[in-house]
Scaffold this motif. Sequence first.
Motif, PDB file in Angstrom:
ATOM      1  N   ARG A  92      50.303  33.264  35.771  1.00 14.88           N
ATOM      2  CA  ARG A  92      51.527  34.070  35.874  1.00 14.88           C
ATOM      3  C   ARG A  92      52.791  33.227  35.672  1.00 14.88           C
ATOM      4  N   ALA A  93      52.681  31.934  35.921  1.00 13.78           N
ATOM      5  CA  ALA A  93      53.814  31.030  35.723  1.00 13.78           C
ATOM      6  C   ALA A  93      53.931  30.584  34.267  1.00 13.78           C
ATOM      7  N   THR A  94      52.950  30.938  33.452  1.00 17.22           N
ATOM      8  CA  THR A  94      52.944  30.604  32.028  1.00 17.22           C
ATOM      9  C   THR A  94      53.474  31.808  31.266  1.00 17.22           C
ATOM     10  N   GLN A  95      54.598  31.648  30.585  1.00 16.60           N
ATOM     11  CA  GLN A  95      55.261  32.765  29.910  1.00 16.60           C
ATOM     12  C   GLN A  95      54.303  33.563  29.028  1.00 16.60           C
ATOM     13  N   LYS A  96      53.442  32.875  28.317  1.00 19.72           N
ATOM     14  CA  LYS A  96      52.507  33.522  27.395  1.00 19.72           C
ATOM     15  C   LYS A  96      51.577  34.511  28.113  1.00 19.72           C
ATOM     16  N   PHE A  97      51.271  34.239  29.395  1.00 20.15           N
ATOM     17  CA  PHE A  97      50.309  35.074  30.129  1.00 20.15           C
ATOM     18  C   PHE A  97      50.940  35.856  31.271  1.00 20.15           C
ATOM     19  N   LEU A  98      52.241  35.929  31.268  1.00 23.52           N
ATOM     20  CA  LEU A  98      52.971  36.627  32.331  1.00 23.52           C
ATOM     21  C   LEU A  98      52.496  38.067  32.509  1.00 23.52           C
ATOM     22  N   HIS A  99      52.172  38.738  31.409  1.00 27.68           N
ATOM     23  CA  HIS A  99      51.775  40.148  31.470  1.00 27.68           C
ATOM     24  C   HIS A  99      50.320  40.401  31.054  1.00 27.68           C
ATOM     25  N   THR A 100      49.545  39.326  30.854  1.00 31.24           N
ATOM     26  CA  THR A 100      48.137  39.488  30.486  1.00 31.24           C
ATOM     27  C   THR A 100      47.364  39.949  31.721  1.00 31.24           C
ATOM     28  N   PRO A 101      46.627  41.053  31.624  1.00 31.15           N
ATOM     29  CA  PRO A 101      45.890  41.551  32.797  1.00 31.15           C
ATOM     30  C   PRO A 101      44.877  40.544  33.331  1.00 31.15           C
ATOM     31  N   ILE A 102      44.783  40.501  34.663  1.00 29.17           N
ATOM     32  CA  ILE A 102      43.845  39.622  35.351  1.00 29.17           C
ATOM     33  C   ILE A 102      43.028  40.465  36.321  1.00 29.17           C
ATOM     34  N   ILE A 103      41.706  40.395  36.169  1.00 24.13           N
ATOM     35  CA  ILE A 103      40.800  41.049  37.115  1.00 24.13           C
ATOM     36  C   ILE A 103      40.113  39.951  37.913  1.00 24.13           C
ATOM     37  N   ILE A 104      40.224  40.037  39.218  1.00 18.27           N
ATOM     38  CA  ILE A 104      39.537  39.115  40.110  1.00 18.27           C
ATOM     39  C   ILE A 104      38.140  39.670  40.355  1.00 18.27           C
ATOM     40  N   GLY A 136      49.315  37.759  41.534  1.00 20.37           N
ATOM     41  CA  GLY A 136      49.533  38.355  40.219  1.00 20.37           C
ATOM     42  C   GLY A 136      48.361  39.093  39.617  1.00 20.37           C
ATOM     43  N   ALA A 137      47.268  39.243  40.373  1.00 17.68           N
ATOM     44  CA  ALA A 137      46.101  39.971  39.839  1.00 17.68           C
ATOM     45  C   ALA A 137      46.436  41.451  39.639  1.00 17.68           C
ATOM     46  N   ASN A 138      45.826  42.040  38.612  1.00 17.49           N
ATOM     47  CA  ASN A 138      45.997  43.467  38.347  1.00 17.49           C
ATOM     48  C   ASN A 138      44.913  44.310  38.991  1.00 17.49           C
ATOM     49  N   ASP A 139      43.747  43.723  39.213  1.00 16.15           N
ATOM     50  CA  ASP A 139      42.623  44.461  39.777  1.00 16.15           C
ATOM     51  C   ASP A 139      41.728  43.477  40.522  1.00 16.15           C
ATOM     52  N   TYR A 140      40.858  44.036  41.365  1.00 15.56           N
ATOM     53  CA  TYR A 140      40.015  43.220  42.247  1.00 15.56           C
ATOM     54  C   TYR A 140      38.675  43.912  42.352  1.00 15.56           C
ATOM     55  N   LEU A 141      37.627  43.226  41.975  1.00 16.78           N
ATOM     56  CA  LEU A 141      36.288  43.798  41.978  1.00 16.78           C
ATOM     57  C   LEU A 141      35.378  42.914  42.813  1.00 16.78           C
ATOM     58  N   GLN A 142      34.802  43.502  43.846  1.00 15.44           N
ATOM     59  CA  GLN A 142      33.963  42.734  44.767  1.00 15.44           C
ATOM     60  C   GLN A 142      32.508  42.745  44.312  1.00 15.44           C
ATOM     61  N   LYS A 143      31.892  41.550  44.268  1.00 19.24           N
ATOM     62  CA  LYS A 143      30.465  41.412  43.973  1.00 19.24           C
ATOM     63  C   LYS A 143      29.681  41.827  45.207  1.00 19.24           C
ATOM     64  N   PRO A 144      28.524  42.407  45.068  1.00 15.41           N
ATOM     65  CA  PRO A 144      27.928  42.877  43.805  1.00 15.41           C
ATOM     66  C   PRO A 144      28.541  44.215  43.382  1.00 15.41           C
ATOM     67  N   PHE A 145      28.483  44.479  42.109  1.00 15.15           N
ATOM     68  CA  PHE A 145      28.977  45.743  41.559  1.00 15.15           C
ATOM     69  C   PHE A 145      28.127  46.092  40.350  1.00 15.15           C
ATOM     70  N   HIS A 146      28.189  47.340  39.940  1.00 14.90           N
ATOM     71  CA  HIS A 146      27.473  47.764  38.740  1.00 14.90           C
ATOM     72  C   HIS A 146      28.304  47.355  37.533  1.00 14.90           C
ATOM     73  N   ILE A 147      27.683  46.773  36.549  1.00 17.24           N
ATOM     74  CA  ILE A 147      28.375  46.224  35.382  1.00 17.24           C
ATOM     75  C   ILE A 147      29.212  47.273  34.650  1.00 17.24           C
ATOM     76  N   THR A 148      28.808  48.539  34.714  1.00 19.90           N
ATOM     77  CA  THR A 148      29.603  49.581  34.055  1.00 19.90           C
ATOM     78  C   THR A 148      30.963  49.757  34.740  1.00 19.90           C
ATOM     79  N   GLU A 149      31.033  49.418  36.021  1.00 18.70           N
ATOM     80  CA  GLU A 149      32.318  49.479  36.730  1.00 18.70           C
ATOM     81  C   GLU A 149      33.296  48.469  36.127  1.00 18.70           C
TER      82      GLU A 149
END
Length: 119
Positions: free
Chosen positions: A68-80, A97-110
């Motif tokens: 998020r501190a890198t201008q090039k990636f300021l708005h690139t989505p990040i999924i944790i 700065g994360a856009n989404d958060y997915l807890q393991k385990p999860f179904h890959i289609t999610e």
Amino acid sequence: MKKILIVDDDEQITNLFEKFLVEEGYEAAGLNDSSKAIEVANSFVPDLFLLDLMMPQPDGFKLCRMLRATQKFLHTPIIIITALGDTDSKVVAFGAGANDYLQKPFHITELSKRIKTLI
């Protein structure tokens, strides 16, 4: 073709995600050394990042802040993507700065659904 960079210290996880994402029509690259993530991202220029939190330094929280501190990636989505399901970890991840958060385990289609909402 949209590009996704996977950063996780578990090689099996990065290989699994990489294979799945390629089958879904993305260009995917897996990285198991978080200290090289910014360098790789600058050359690969992903449209989305998948980050694990529990990694050697920099951990996923710090890496998210660094991106998020890198201008090039300021708005690139990040999924944790992590095994950490506690509220504090989620709050810190979104604060970093994360856009989404997915807890393991999860179904890959999610994962596929969440990616499609972001890119």
